[in-house]
Design an enzyme around this catalytic site. Sequence first.
Site: not given
Ligand code: NAP
Length: 515
Positions: A287, A321
């Site tokens: 997601e 999101c």
């Molecule tokens: P993010 O930076 O992609 O991080 C999400 C998760 O992925 C974190 O636990 C992060 O860990 C981890 N991660 C980072 N690099 C990784 C890698 N190479 N391999 C595996 N995992 C990795 O996103 P965010 O800033 O937390 O969240 C914001 C985003 O989420 C926005 O784009 C938003 O739209 C989206 N979102 C979507 C939904 C939906 O239902 N569609 C809901 C909520 C949020 P670290 O924190 O340690 O970097």
Amino acid sequence: MTMVDYRNEPFTDFKQEHNRQAMLTALERVRAQLGRTCPLKINGQEIATDRRSASINPGQLKQVIGYVAQADANLAHQAIAAADAAFRDWQHVDPEVRAGYLFKAAAIIRRRKFEFSAWLVYEVGKNWAEADADVAEAIDFLEFYGREMIRLAGPQPLTPLPGEDNRLTYIPLGVGVVIPPWNFPFAIMAGMTCAALVAGNTVVLKPASTSPIIAARFVELMEEAGLPAGVLNFVPGSGSEIGDLLVDHPRTRFVSFTGSRDVGLRINERIARPAAGQIWMKRLIAEMGGKDGIVVDNSADPAEAADAIVASAFGFQGQKCSAGSRAIIHQDIYEEVLGHIIEKTKQLTVGLPEENYPIGPVIDENAYNKIREYMAIGLSEGRLVAGGEIAEGDGYYLQPTVFADVMPEARIMLEEIFGPVLAVCKADDFKQAIDIFNNTEYGLTGSVFSRNREHLEYARRHMHCGNLYFNRKCTGALVGVHPFGGFNMSGTDSKAGGRDYLLLFTQAKLVSEKW
Ligand code: NAP
Ligand code: MG
């Protein structure tokens, strides 16, 4: 098991004095617990590490919410091994018994609701109502997925064939790596984890680095609910450091990810390559981001539409999101709606989440800098009509910002900003407004304000997003009521909080016996 029908957990009315007092008491109690260290949890064992990471209050930078141990490659592998071993028994535990752990956990959360809300206020800067909604949604996911598993475990319809007994059952997949975001650090984290668990999988949970403490509280809670050791393993650590390891591991059977588009695409690519010794194709439930928006037709009530636009754009500082970061308004009522938007935006005060200001800080320095860059880009792409500056305080505070007269192809109309920045765009007519809405690579949420039935029906068919709302805001999906998830670059088209969701964590087994 006696079970009442599923109903959404009600939100707390903080205008009532006893609720306000309860929240103040919870904030005080939790404040006394700040600064402790949370260990890893692997196979029921607490593991401290030399390296720790601090989780800080984004609204009060000197306040450490807690320290959290950091998994390295070795510990990440140990966690997968523990989950793999625990799967041998957990997969055969009666689905109703598995659901029971979720129901018990939901009951505990309900009892300690204000306390969990307080942790969210401190750790990610939610105001009281946003924190309360996050906790209510966590309860909803547990109650909903528990019931869904019981339903899936019941007899499944098959076409009868004389002389044969045919049965189809939904069996689990194996070890799941669960990687949640920080923006619904309780609801989404608990929902993703519990969907996997209740379906009979075991889990390695890697929380987001900006919200590990609330995740640690949840892991304690599941232990309190009696979950056997090894079924849920907790490995906080940097995504860029251990993410690939967890995703690539040959015993990882699936990855459940919520977060940004780029990380989601990276995982998608990596799981496609089988590791040595791997005997399955990995599954990804992702997601991802959104560039959501609200379309306002000339038949709409301008003030009502503006209310929804402002609420959708700036709730939790636009860090949802589903945040409505675009408003696409029919030229006939453009100026009037824009006037209301500006007025309502300027009424929003910015300040400390603990003191329950409508607008709090953004999550961290990276986000703060990225959003400020977009504010600068906005100056060249539109007319600044509200905000545009940083806001006072010892944290990552930004003013809610509105750019008017933005063209459809502008970057602030196409790219996810994930902060309190709204782009307002004028459309010649309703159909053009829908085209502008569809003109992004995402497809998560959208709204239409119109009193024209034909236009609503046109939007129903042509607006391409997973969650489309008419005459209401585009945030605030409720579990069971509005199954949630988007199209295109918004993810794998899954629907959290919907009746198809648990199927993503299972595989169907057909047993046919000749009689
Ligand atoms: P993010 O930076 O992609 O991080 C999400 C998760 O992925 C974190 O636990 C992060 O860990 C981890 N991660 C980072 N690099 C990784 C890698 N190479 N391999 C595996 N995992 C990795 O996103 P965010 O800033 O937390 O969240 C914001 C985003 O989420 C926005 O784009 C938003 O739209 C989206 N979102 C979507 C939904 C939906 O239902 N569609 C809901 C909520 C949020 P670290 O924190 O340690 O970097
Ligand atoms: Mg991040």
